[in-house]
Design a protein around this motif. Structure first.
Motif, short mmCIF file in Angstrom:
data_model
loop_
_atom_site.label_atom_id
_atom_site.label_comp_id
_atom_site.label_asym_id
_atom_site.label_seq_id
_atom_site.Cartn_x
_atom_site.Cartn_y
_atom_site.Cartn_z
N ALA A 61 0.85 -1.19 0.00
CA ALA A 61 0.00 0.00 0.00
C ALA A 61 0.88 1.23 0.00
CB ALA A 61 -0.92 0.00 1.22
N VAL A 62 0.27 2.36 -0.33
CA VAL A 62 0.92 3.67 -0.25
C VAL A 62 -0.01 4.60 0.52
CG1 VAL A 62 1.67 5.71 -1.55
CG2 VAL A 62 2.29 3.43 -2.35
N VAL A 63 0.56 5.39 1.43
CA VAL A 63 -0.22 6.39 2.16
C VAL A 63 0.33 7.76 1.79
CG1 VAL A 63 -0.90 7.27 4.43
CG2 VAL A 63 -0.66 4.80 4.07
N ALA A 64 -0.57 8.63 1.33
CA ALA A 64 -0.14 9.96 0.88
C ALA A 64 -1.34 10.90 0.83
CB ALA A 64 0.53 9.88 -0.48
N ASP A 65 -1.09 12.18 0.57
CA ASP A 65 -2.15 13.17 0.48
C ASP A 65 -3.13 12.82 -0.63
OD1 ASP A 65 -0.97 14.54 2.50
OD2 ASP A 65 -0.55 16.37 1.37
N ASN A 66 -4.41 13.09 -0.36
CA ASN A 66 -5.46 12.74 -1.31
C ASN A 66 -5.26 13.37 -2.69
OD1 ASN A 66 -5.99 15.25 -0.05
ND2 ASN A 66 -8.16 15.16 -0.62
N GLY A 67 -4.83 14.63 -2.73
CA GLY A 67 -4.67 15.29 -4.02
C GLY A 67 -3.65 14.60 -4.90
N VAL A 68 -2.53 14.19 -4.33
CA VAL A 68 -1.48 13.52 -5.09
C VAL A 68 -1.93 12.14 -5.54
CG1 VAL A 68 0.91 12.74 -5.03
CG2 VAL A 68 0.26 14.81 -3.80
N VAL A 69 -2.54 11.38 -4.62
CA VAL A 69 -2.97 10.02 -4.93
C VAL A 69 -4.07 10.03 -5.99
CG1 VAL A 69 -4.08 7.94 -4.01
CG2 VAL A 69 -2.30 9.10 -2.69
N GLU A 70 -5.07 10.88 -5.81
CA GLU A 70 -6.19 10.92 -6.76
C GLU A 70 -5.72 11.33 -8.15
OE1 GLU A 70 -8.88 13.55 -4.84
OE2 GLU A 70 -9.81 11.99 -3.60
N HIS A 71 -4.81 12.30 -8.20
CA HIS A 71 -4.30 12.73 -9.50
C HIS A 71 -3.57 11.59 -10.20
CE1 HIS A 71 -1.39 14.66 -12.27
NE2 HIS A 71 -2.38 15.50 -12.49
N TYR A 72 -2.77 10.86 -9.46
CA TYR A 72 -2.02 9.74 -10.06
C TYR A 72 -2.97 8.66 -10.55
CZ TYR A 72 1.67 6.27 -10.66
OH TYR A 72 2.54 5.33 -11.19
N VAL A 73 -3.93 8.28 -9.72
CA VAL A 73 -4.87 7.22 -10.10
C VAL A 73 -5.69 7.64 -11.32
CG1 VAL A 73 -6.91 5.93 -9.36
CG2 VAL A 73 -4.99 6.25 -7.78
N ASN A 74 -6.13 8.89 -11.36
CA ASN A 74 -6.94 9.37 -12.48
C ASN A 74 -6.16 9.43 -13.79
OD1 ASN A 74 -9.15 9.68 -10.78
ND2 ASN A 74 -8.78 11.86 -10.42
N ASN A 75 -4.86 9.62 -13.67
CA ASN A 75 -4.04 9.77 -14.88
C ASN A 75 -3.23 8.52 -15.23
OD1 ASN A 75 -4.08 12.83 -15.84
ND2 ASN A 75 -4.20 12.82 -13.61
N ASN A 76 -3.43 7.46 -14.47
CA ASN A 76 -2.74 6.19 -14.74
C ASN A 76 -3.73 5.05 -14.58
OD1 ASN A 76 0.41 6.92 -14.84
ND2 ASN A 76 -0.54 8.13 -13.23
N SER A 77 -4.69 5.01 -15.49
CA SER A 77 -5.78 4.04 -15.37
C SER A 77 -5.28 2.60 -15.46
CB SER A 77 -6.83 4.29 -16.46
OG SER A 77 -6.23 4.23 -17.75
N GLY A 78 -4.16 2.37 -16.11
CA GLY A 78 -3.65 1.02 -16.26
C GLY A 78 -3.11 0.42 -14.98
N THR A 79 -2.96 1.24 -13.94
CA THR A 79 -2.41 0.73 -12.69
C THR A 79 -3.39 -0.13 -11.91
OG1 THR A 79 -3.11 2.76 -11.58
CG2 THR A 79 -0.85 2.70 -12.45
N GLN A 80 -4.69 0.04 -12.15
CA GLN A 80 -5.72 -0.75 -11.46
C GLN A 80 -5.62 -0.58 -9.94
OE1 GLN A 80 -8.26 -2.67 -13.12
NE2 GLN A 80 -7.45 -1.30 -14.70
N PHE A 81 -5.57 0.68 -9.51
CA PHE A 81 -5.54 0.98 -8.08
C PHE A 81 -6.94 1.36 -7.60
CE2 PHE A 81 -0.88 2.68 -8.22
CZ PHE A 81 -0.41 1.38 -8.25
#
Length: 294
Positions: free
Chosen positions: A201-221
């Motif tokens: 798992a990774v724990v981090a600020d919501n803004g950074v995590v949400e931006h990464y997940v939204n822009n890297n759909s292939g990660t399946q997070f």
């Protein structure tokens, strides 16, 4: 005959000398300018002050450097919009996080914007604007993970960005000597390690995590919020007692929230409308203690 001539001569010379002395003592007028000559140019106005903004450009999407070396991001767009409303000029300088607060206190920077959490301890040494972003820690895991809450991470491998709030909360959970805490220089590096299976798992600020997940759909997070995470708010920081600049920044923030500019910038970076607290500019209770986090 000659004596009379000499007397007349001396009287005339005396009168001439007196006239010259009076003329010498009189006010001397400057010569009139020649016909067609232009008047001397007026002194140029003093250049407007340019406020130097310190930012640690290594925290996507809040601040980072693009391929051209330009500093870009949500925080940058917010300050540019605030400056325009406040009628001030700003210049951004990349400033390492480790020394960013010293640069403000020493006068090398006029203000700071770097996803800085407003805390009671920090308020003792600097002043903050009204909040402009509501933050909270998020847990990122793979979609097939059985992790459901923060306490599930107690004995698992967890990635965090070194020196952030995520680092602090997982250190409290696992202990400062835990070998399962994997620290990275940037949150995206921790998320890439999650993708590779190096951490659970990774724990981090919501803004950074949400931006990464939204822009890297292939990660399946997927992301998990936990009630144990204290709410945080970001603010613009100025040197303690700089009320003049602080008033300008607060006015600019109020203006961009009122006319919809804030909402447009927020949606550009996070793909949705902001929470009501951020748009209203009302401060919730700050974190109880300062951390070395953003």
């Amino acid at each position: 005959m000659s004596s009379i001539t000499t007397r007349h001569f001396l009287q005339g010379a005396g009168m001439l000398l007196a006239g010259l002395l009076l003329a010498a003592c009189g006010k001397q007028e400057p010569p009139a300018p020649a016909a067609g000559a232009s008047a001397p140019a007026a002194a140029a106005p003093a250049p407007a002050k340019v406020y130097v903004v310190g930012t640690d450009a290594a925290y996507v999407p809040f601040e980072s450097q693009n391929d051209k070396g330009e500093i870009v991001g949500f925080d940058i767009e917010i300050v540019k919009a605030v400056a325009q409303k406040a009628g001030i000029e700003v210049k951004f300088l990349n400033t390492p996080w480790e020394g960013i607060f010293n640069s403000l206190n020493q006068g090398d920077r006029d203000l700071l914007v770097s996803a800085i959490t407003i805390t009671a301890e920090r308020k003792q040494t600097m002043d903050f604007s009204t909040p402009y972003f509501d933050a909270q820690q998020l847990i990122a895991v793979k979609k097939d993970s059985k992790i459901a809450k923060f306490n599930d991470l107690k004995k698992l491998k967890v990635g965090v960005q070194n020196g952030t709030t995520g680092d602090e909360v997982i250190t409290k959970l696992q202990g400062k000597d835990s070998p399962n805490i994997k620290r990275f220089e940037a949150t995206p590096l921790a998320l890439k390690e999650l993708e590779a299976g190096g951490v659970d798992a990774v724990v981090a600020d919501n803004g950074v995590v949400e931006h990464y997940v939204n822009n890297n759909s292939g990660t399946q997070f997927k992301t998990i919020a936990d009630a144990s995470f204290a709410p945080e708010q970001y603010g613009l920081a100025v040197k303690k007692g700089n009320t003049e600049l602080l008033e300008k920044l607060n006015k600019g923030l109020a203006d961009i929230k009122a006319d919809g500019t804030y909402d447009k910038i927020y949606a550009q970076y996070f793909g949705k409308a902001p929470a009501a607290a951020a748009t209203a500019g009302t401060a919730s209770a700050p974190a109880a203690a300062a951390s070395p986090a953003k």
